[in-house]
Design a protein around this motif. Sequence first.
Motif, PDB file in Angstrom:
ATOM      1  N   GLY A  69      -3.249  12.138   6.957  1.00  7.60           N
ATOM      2  CA  GLY A  69      -4.239  11.731   6.131  1.00  7.60           C
ATOM      3  C   GLY A  69      -4.764  10.672   6.757  1.00  7.60           C
ATOM      4  O   GLY A  69      -3.788   9.495   6.889  1.00  7.60           O
ATOM      5  N   ILE A  70      -5.586   9.823   6.452  1.00  6.09           N
ATOM      6  CA  ILE A  70      -5.636   8.535   6.192  1.00  6.09           C
ATOM      7  C   ILE A  70      -5.874   7.514   5.112  1.00  6.09           C
ATOM      8  O   ILE A  70      -5.647   6.571   5.182  1.00  6.09           O
ATOM      9  CB  ILE A  70      -7.070   8.225   6.713  1.00  6.09           C
ATOM     10  N   GLY A  71      -4.972   8.229   4.073  1.00 10.76           N
ATOM     11  CA  GLY A  71      -4.772   7.358   2.647  1.00 10.76           C
ATOM     12  C   GLY A  71      -5.654   6.673   1.881  1.00 10.76           C
ATOM     13  O   GLY A  71      -7.006   6.937   2.347  1.00 10.76           O
ATOM     14  N   TYR A  72      -5.889   6.091   0.480  1.00 10.68           N
ATOM     15  CA  TYR A  72      -6.670   5.694  -0.309  1.00 10.68           C
ATOM     16  C   TYR A  72      -6.430   4.908  -1.002  1.00 10.68           C
ATOM     17  O   TYR A  72      -7.280   4.174  -1.232  1.00 10.68           O
ATOM     18  CB  TYR A  72      -7.004   6.868  -0.533  1.00 10.68           C
ATOM     19  N   ARG A  73      -4.988   3.715  -0.090  1.00 11.31           N
ATOM     20  CA  ARG A  73      -4.987   2.120  -0.688  1.00 11.31           C
ATOM     21  C   ARG A  73      -4.991   1.790  -0.107  1.00 11.31           C
ATOM     22  O   ARG A  73      -4.491   1.291   1.103  1.00 11.31           O
ATOM     23  CB  ARG A  73      -3.618   2.244  -1.749  1.00 11.31           C
ATOM     24  N   ARG A  74      -6.343   0.774  -0.421  1.00 17.23           N
ATOM     25  CA  ARG A  74      -6.014  -0.174   0.864  1.00 17.23           C
ATOM     26  C   ARG A  74      -5.457  -1.315   0.861  1.00 17.23           C
ATOM     27  O   ARG A  74      -4.746  -2.022   1.885  1.00 17.23           O
ATOM     28  CB  ARG A  74      -7.343  -1.569   0.327  1.00 17.23           C
ATOM     29  N   ALA A  75      -4.414  -1.569  -0.488  1.00 17.05           N
ATOM     30  CA  ALA A  75      -3.616  -3.011  -0.420  1.00 17.05           C
ATOM     31  C   ALA A  75      -2.174  -1.993   0.487  1.00 17.05           C
ATOM     32  O   ALA A  75      -1.756  -2.863   1.133  1.00 17.05           O
ATOM     33  CB  ALA A  75      -2.291  -2.491  -2.163  1.00 17.05           C
ATOM     34  N   GLU A  76      -1.787  -0.698   0.645  1.00 20.49           N
ATOM     35  CA  GLU A  76      -1.153   0.126   2.183  1.00 20.49           C
ATOM     36  C   GLU A  76      -1.326  -0.992   3.277  1.00 20.49           C
ATOM     37  O   GLU A  76      -0.757  -0.449   3.663  1.00 20.49           O
ATOM     38  CB  GLU A  76      -0.998   1.612   1.545  1.00 20.49           C
ATOM     39  N   TYR A  77      -2.712  -0.424   3.303  1.00 21.74           N
ATOM     40  CA  TYR A  77      -3.246  -1.171   5.053  1.00 21.74           C
ATOM     41  C   TYR A  77      -2.778  -2.756   5.481  1.00 21.74           C
ATOM     42  O   TYR A  77      -2.470  -2.903   6.110  1.00 21.74           O
ATOM     43  CB  TYR A  77      -4.579  -1.105   5.259  1.00 21.74           C
ATOM     44  N   GLU A  78      -2.911  -3.358   3.978  1.00 19.71           N
ATOM     45  CA  GLU A  78      -2.921  -5.151   3.573  1.00 19.71           C
ATOM     46  C   GLU A  78      -1.273  -5.015   4.230  1.00 19.71           C
ATOM     47  O   GLU A  78      -1.255  -6.298   5.085  1.00 19.71           O
ATOM     48  CB  GLU A  78      -3.869  -5.637   2.149  1.00 19.71           C
ATOM     49  N   GLN A  79      -0.199  -4.543   3.128  1.00 25.04           N
ATOM     50  CA  GLN A  79       1.099  -5.017   3.181  1.00 25.04           C
ATOM     51  C   GLN A  79       1.409  -4.811   4.735  1.00 25.04           C
ATOM     52  O   GLN A  79       2.986  -4.915   5.029  1.00 25.04           O
ATOM     53  CB  GLN A  79       1.868  -3.879   2.852  1.00 25.04           C
ATOM     54  N   LEU A  80       0.635  -3.625   5.741  1.00 21.14           N
ATOM     55  CA  LEU A  80       1.533  -3.431   6.801  1.00 21.14           C
ATOM     56  C   LEU A  80       0.518  -4.177   8.421  1.00 21.14           C
ATOM     57  O   LEU A  80       0.431  -3.819   9.075  1.00 21.14           O
ATOM     58  CB  LEU A  80       1.366  -1.784   7.191  1.00 21.14           C
ATOM     59  N   GLY A  81      -0.484  -4.663   7.571  1.00 21.22           N
ATOM     60  CA  GLY A  81      -0.888  -5.421   8.387  1.00 21.22           C
ATOM     61  C   GLY A  81      -2.154  -4.463   9.151  1.00 21.22           C
ATOM     62  O   GLY A  81      -2.111  -4.994  10.260  1.00 21.22           O
ATOM     63  N   VAL A  82      -2.732  -3.450   8.386  1.00 18.02           N
ATOM     64  CA  VAL A  82      -3.377  -2.834   9.571  1.00 18.02           C
ATOM     65  C   VAL A  82      -4.268  -2.737   9.212  1.00 18.02           C
ATOM     66  O   VAL A  82      -5.195  -2.981   7.531  1.00 18.02           O
ATOM     67  CB  VAL A  82      -3.238  -1.305   9.364  1.00 18.02           C
ATOM     68  N   ASP A  83      -5.920  -2.975   9.780  1.00 18.88           N
ATOM     69  CA  ASP A  83      -7.475  -3.052   9.746  1.00 18.88           C
ATOM     70  C   ASP A  83      -7.702  -1.626   8.900  1.00 18.88           C
ATOM     71  O   ASP A  83      -8.264  -1.177   9.361  1.00 18.88           O
ATOM     72  CB  ASP A  83      -8.025  -3.549  10.443  1.00 18.88           C
ATOM     73  N   TRP A  84      -8.168  -1.986   7.337  1.00 19.05           N
ATOM     74  CA  TRP A  84      -8.646  -0.391   7.065  1.00 19.05           C
ATOM     75  C   TRP A  84      -9.856  -0.169   7.192  1.00 19.05           C
ATOM     76  O   TRP A  84     -10.235   1.142   6.914  1.00 19.05           O
ATOM     77  CB  TRP A  84      -8.757  -1.036   5.033  1.00 19.05           C
ATOM     78  N   ASP A  85     -11.235  -1.356   7.881  1.00 22.65           N
ATOM     79  CA  ASP A  85     -12.314  -0.579   8.094  1.00 22.65           C
ATOM     80  C   ASP A  85     -12.187   0.404   9.417  1.00 22.65           C
ATOM     81  O   ASP A  85     -12.786   0.375   9.769  1.00 22.65           O
ATOM     82  CB  ASP A  85     -13.278  -2.308   8.213  1.00 22.65           C
ATOM     83  N   ARG A  86     -10.701  -0.050  10.081  1.00 23.95           N
ATOM     84  CA  ARG A  86     -10.688   0.566  11.533  1.00 23.95           C
ATOM     85  C   ARG A  86     -10.105   1.789  11.411  1.00 23.95           C
ATOM     86  O   ARG A  86      -8.985   2.921  12.464  1.00 23.95           O
ATOM     87  CB  ARG A  86      -9.977  -0.452  12.226  1.00 23.95           C
ATOM     88  N   ARG A  87      -9.672   2.732   9.959  1.00 21.71           N
ATOM     89  CA  ARG A  87      -8.315   3.661   9.651  1.00 21.71           C
ATOM     90  C   ARG A  87      -9.406   4.548  10.307  1.00 21.71           C
ATOM     91  O   ARG A  87      -8.119   6.007  10.431  1.00 21.71           O
ATOM     92  CB  ARG A  87      -8.488   3.667   7.994  1.00 21.71           C
ATOM     93  N   GLY A  88      -9.611   5.586  10.265  1.00 22.88           N
ATOM     94  CA  GLY A  88     -10.607   6.312  11.166  1.00 22.88           C
ATOM     95  C   GLY A  88     -10.891   6.566  12.587  1.00 22.88           C
ATOM     96  O   GLY A  88     -10.597   7.719  13.133  1.00 22.88           O
ATOM     97  N   ARG A  89     -10.866   5.340  12.924  1.00 25.35           N
ATOM     98  CA  ARG A  89     -11.184   5.084  14.499  1.00 25.35           C
ATOM     99  C   ARG A  89      -9.046   5.492  15.154  1.00 25.35           C
ATOM    100  O   ARG A  89      -8.565   5.982  15.902  1.00 25.35           O
ATOM    101  CB  ARG A  89     -11.559   4.302  14.890  1.00 25.35           C
ATOM    102  N   LEU A  90      -8.847   4.670  13.905  1.00 21.57           N
ATOM    103  CA  LEU A  90      -7.462   4.705  13.741  1.00 21.57           C
ATOM    104  C   LEU A  90      -6.222   5.897  13.879  1.00 21.57           C
ATOM    105  O   LEU A  90      -6.062   6.726  14.879  1.00 21.57           O
ATOM    106  CB  LEU A  90      -6.678   3.291  13.250  1.00 21.57           C
ATOM    107  N   GLN A  91      -6.912   6.557  12.982  1.00 24.23           N
ATOM    108  CA  GLN A  91      -6.328   8.380  13.196  1.00 24.23           C
ATOM    109  C   GLN A  91      -7.028   8.430  14.064  1.00 24.23           C
ATOM    110  O   GLN A  91      -5.932   9.993  14.611  1.00 24.23           O
ATOM    111  CB  GLN A  91      -7.801   9.229  11.955  1.00 24.23           C
TER     112      GLN A  91
END
Length: 322
Positions: free
Chosen positions: A109-131
Motif C-alpha cells: 500500500g502507500i499508507g496514509y500518514r504524512r509523518a511517516e514519509y517525513e521521518q524517512l525523507g520521502v516526498d509525500w506528494d510523489r507517493r503514487g509515482r513511487l508506488q
Amino acid sequence: MAVTTVRFNLVAPGATPDELADRYRTAVDMAVYADEHGVDSVQTEEHHGAENHWIPSPIPFAGAVLGATRRIAVTVCALLGPLYDPLRLAEDIAVLDLVGRGRLVTVAGIGYRRAEYEQLGVDWDRRGRLQDELLETLLAAWTGEPFRYRGRTVRVTPRPYSRPHPPLFVGGSSRAAARRAARLGLPFSPSAHLPELAAYYAEECARHGTEGWMTMPGPRTPLLHVSEDPDRTWAEYGEHFLHEARTYSSWQNADIRSAVHARASTVAELRAEGVYRVVTPEECAALNLDVLVLHPLCGGMPPEEGWRSLRLLCEKVLPQRG
C-alpha cells in the motif's frame, strides 16, 4: 471453513528493550505453535515512529517467522511501498520467498500518514509515482533478467522460488489503487468491505485486458480474543484493546476506510462497538465469518494472556470447526 489468521503488530506502550525483545521472541514462538496446530497465516504490518513501538520493519520479522515455521503463510499487510528502495526490496522478498518456499504474501500500500514519509525523507506528494515505480521494478526484477532501472541496466538475483513471482497484492481503499492493480495485472486487496471499489477494479481489469482477482474483508472483520470468561478479560485487559484502537483511530481521517477502525473512547464503548471482540471458544467456533483474526498480543497484552487466547483457539475452536 473460515481462514484463520494470527495478527502481530508488537505494540507495547512503555516497554523497555528487554521487554520488547521478549515480546518479539514470544510472537515468533506463537507463530511456531500456530503453524503446528493448523492456523492458516500469520499477519504483520508496518507503521513508523509510533511511541508505542508499533512494528516498523515487517520484512525482518516475517523472515524470523518463516525461518522458524514450515507450513504457515506469512502476510505483510500492508507494506508501505514508497518508503522502500525498489531494488533492495526485490532482493529481500526474493530471499524470503526462497526461505519460505512461497509462503510470504506481500500487500503493498502507500499508507496514509504524512509523518511517516517525513521521518524517512520521502516526498509525500510523489507517493503514487513511487508506488508505480516500486511495483513495476519488483515485477521486472523477479524475472531474473536484466532490465532498465533509472537509466541503467540492472539485474536482481537470486531469482525467487515462486513462479511467475512471489505473491504480491496491491492494497488500498482508493480508485487509484484499484487502477494500479488492474493495469499491472496484480490482485487487489481493499482495506475494507468496499463492493463498489471491487466492481471498479473488475471494470479496470476488463479495460486493460488483465485477469484480476481480489481478497476483500467481509462486512464484519472483528479482531478476536478467545477467553473462557470474556467479562473477566474485558475487566482486566480492556485497556490494552482500547489503547490500540485509540492509537489507530488517531491516525485516521475521513478519507481512510479500514475494516478495523474503532471509534470508541472507553472500554465499555469499545466492547459494545464489536470491532474488538472477546469470545468464548464456543462462541468463536459458531462465528459466521470468512476469516477469524486472532490478536493475542493486542495493545501490549501480557504474553501469558495472549498464550491463553491462542491455545484456546487452537485446542478448542479449530477442532470444532473441522
